[in-house]
Structure formats: C-alpha cells, structure tokens
Design a protein around this motif. Structure first.
Motif, PDB file in Angstrom:
ATOM      1  N   SER A   1       9.574  78.366  37.677  1.00 47.86           N
ATOM      2  CA  SER A   1       9.593  76.922  37.939  1.00 47.86           C
ATOM      3  C   SER A   1      10.986  76.472  38.370  1.00 47.86           C
ATOM      4  O   SER A   1      11.130  75.648  39.281  1.00 47.86           O
ATOM      5  CB  SER A   1       9.130  76.147  36.706  1.00 47.86           C
TER       6      SER A   1
ATOM      7  N   ARG B   1       8.548  86.198  25.937  1.00 49.94           N
ATOM      8  CA  ARG B   1       9.304  85.500  24.880  1.00 49.94           C
ATOM      9  C   ARG B   1      10.703  85.109  25.328  1.00 49.94           C
ATOM     10  O   ARG B   1      11.636  85.088  24.545  1.00 49.94           O
ATOM     11  CB  ARG B   1       9.375  86.358  23.603  1.00 49.94           C
TER      12      ARG B   1
ATOM     13  N   ARG C   1      -0.125  78.323  35.340  1.00 47.03           N
ATOM     14  CA  ARG C   1       0.581  78.313  34.063  1.00 47.03           C
ATOM     15  C   ARG C   1       1.999  78.885  34.212  1.00 47.03           C
ATOM     16  O   ARG C   1       2.952  78.330  33.684  1.00 47.03           O
ATOM     17  CB  ARG C   1      -0.242  79.147  33.060  1.00 47.03           C
ATOM     18  N   ALA C   2       2.110  79.970  34.942  1.00 53.08           N
ATOM     19  CA  ALA C   2       3.427  80.602  35.136  1.00 53.08           C
ATOM     20  C   ALA C   2       4.379  79.651  35.871  1.00 53.08           C
ATOM     21  O   ALA C   2       5.566  79.604  35.577  1.00 53.08           O
ATOM     22  CB  ALA C   2       3.275  81.903  35.914  1.00 53.08           C
TER      23      ALA C   2
ATOM     24  N   ASP D   1      -2.443  83.957  35.651  1.00 47.79           N
ATOM     25  CA  ASP D   1      -2.564  82.496  35.670  1.00 47.79           C
ATOM     26  C   ASP D   1      -1.323  81.908  36.332  1.00 47.79           C
ATOM     27  O   ASP D   1      -0.338  81.579  35.678  1.00 47.79           O
ATOM     28  CB  ASP D   1      -2.723  81.970  34.235  1.00 47.79           C
TER      29      ASP D   1
ATOM     30  N   GLY E   1       8.056  76.993  31.110  1.00 49.19           N
ATOM     31  CA  GLY E   1       7.941  77.063  29.656  1.00 49.19           C
ATOM     32  C   GLY E   1       6.827  77.977  29.185  1.00 49.19           C
ATOM     33  O   GLY E   1       6.440  77.951  28.026  1.00 49.19           O
ATOM     34  N   ASN E   2       6.318  78.812  30.079  1.00 50.02           N
ATOM     35  CA  ASN E   2       5.247  79.727  29.720  1.00 50.02           C
ATOM     36  C   ASN E   2       5.658  81.167  30.023  1.00 50.02           C
ATOM     37  O   ASN E   2       5.436  81.673  31.107  1.00 50.02           O
ATOM     38  CB  ASN E   2       3.975  79.399  30.499  1.00 50.02           C
ATOM     39  N   SER E   3       6.276  81.784  29.044  1.00 47.16           N
ATOM     40  CA  SER E   3       6.721  83.153  29.226  1.00 47.16           C
ATOM     41  C   SER E   3       5.806  84.112  28.493  1.00 47.16           C
ATOM     42  O   SER E   3       5.363  83.831  27.390  1.00 47.16           O
ATOM     43  CB  SER E   3       8.144  83.306  28.683  1.00 47.16           C
ATOM     44  N   THR E   4       5.520  85.248  29.107  1.00 46.97           N
ATOM     45  CA  THR E   4       4.782  86.297  28.405  1.00 46.97           C
ATOM     46  C   THR E   4       5.782  87.290  27.806  1.00 46.97           C
ATOM     47  O   THR E   4       5.392  88.258  27.183  1.00 46.97           O
ATOM     48  CB  THR E   4       3.847  87.055  29.371  1.00 46.97           C
TER      49      THR E   4
ATOM     50  N   GLY F   1      10.991  81.278  30.190  1.00 47.02           N
ATOM     51  CA  GLY F   1       9.853  80.895  31.018  1.00 47.02           C
ATOM     52  C   GLY F   1      10.182  79.815  32.030  1.00 47.02           C
ATOM     53  O   GLY F   1       9.315  79.076  32.477  1.00 47.02           O
TER      54      GLY F   1
END
Ligand SMILES: Nc1ncnc2c1ncn2[C@@H]1O[C@H](COP(=O)(O)OP(=O)(O)O)[C@@H](O)[C@H]1O
Ligand SMILES: [Mg+2]
Length: 128
Positions: free
Chosen positions: A99, A92, A82-83, A79, A87-90, A95
């Motif tokens: 950006s 932890r 989203r990446a 995605d 603020g979207n880390s897989t 993230g």
C-alpha cells in the motif's frame, strides 16, 4: 538484477537511487522510488522466495520516468484487495509495503496468480 538475498535488496535500492539522481529527479521523487524499490524487492525475496528487478528509463514524449518491474515465481497473492488495503501482513510485519509503495509512485500495476508468482510494475515520472 537478481534478488536472491538481503545484499541484493541493497544493491537494487542503490542502483535505483543513482539511476534517479543521474536523471536529475528531485530529492522527494528519488526518495519515493527508492523506498518503493526497497519494499517491493523485499516482498519478492520474503514472500516470493527470490526474484528479478528490471529497471528502465521510459519517456512519453514530454517527460522522463523510471519503470521497475519486480517479478517472482512464488506463491502469488490470494487476496489482492486485502494485501493492497494495507496493514495486512502474512509475515507479521507492518503490511504497509504494498500500500505504501502504491502511494509513492505514479503508476502501479500488479499481476499475480496463485501458485505461479507475482509481477509488480511501478513508474515514477520526473517533475520539471
Ligand atoms: N511478491 C509477493 N508474493 C506473494 N505474496 C506477496 C508478495 N508481496 C506481497 N505479498 C502479500 O501481501 C501482503 C502485504 O504485503 P506488504 O504490504 O509488503 O506487507 P509485509 O511484507 O509487511 O507482509 C504480504 O504479507 C504477503 O502476504
Ligand atoms: Mg512487504
């Protein structure tokens, strides 16, 4: 340059900083491309397993720039929206690598394919 471990991230980062300084990039541009380099090299290592960074000088007839390509053969990004939103880390972590890097450079391009890998190309132009 190979990105196989933590030491390689430091080496790539140092190389890019010296590359920018040698071309008389100002301190802001140097810091920006150096920081983006750390984040993208780290992503290649942490998310991609390992990778390659290719650093080149580019020119468009008026100005000089630095272009860096980060490539890995990892899992790819399913995605991308989203990446890139931040603020979207897989993993932890923060993230903000993708950006943040995008904001720090002048040109940012991602080519990713699930199961095949990720290629991020960034360019920073020198300001005169
Ligand atoms: N080279 C890559 N290969 C696979 N997934 C990646 C890669 N780079 C980034 N990603 C994915 O995008 C997410 C966001 O990246 P980033 O903003 O750097 O955050 P972080 O590295 O802190 O997780 C990561 O959590 C990961 O899922
Ligand atoms: Mg990251």
């Amino acid at each position: 340059m190979r990105i196989d471990g933590e030491d390689d991230i430091i080496a790539v980062r140092r190389f890019v900083r010296e590359f920018a300084e040698a071309r008389k990039f100002d301190s802001f541009a140097t810091a920006a491309i150096t920081t983006a380099t750390s984040e993208l090299a780290r992503n290649a290592l942490v998310h991609g397993g390992k990778g390659i960074a290719t650093i080149a000088e580019v020119a468009d007839g008026y100005r000089v720039g630095i272009r860096i390509v980060f490539e890995d053969k990892g899992p790819g990004i399913a995605d991308l929206g989203r990446a890139l939103a931040g603020g979207n880390s897989t993993a932890r972590t923060m993230g903000l690598g993708l950006s943040g890097s995008k904001r720090l450079v002048d040109e940012f391009d991602i080519d990713t394919k699930v199961g095949a890998g990720t290629k991020v190309t960034v360019t920073k132009w020198k300001r005169y």
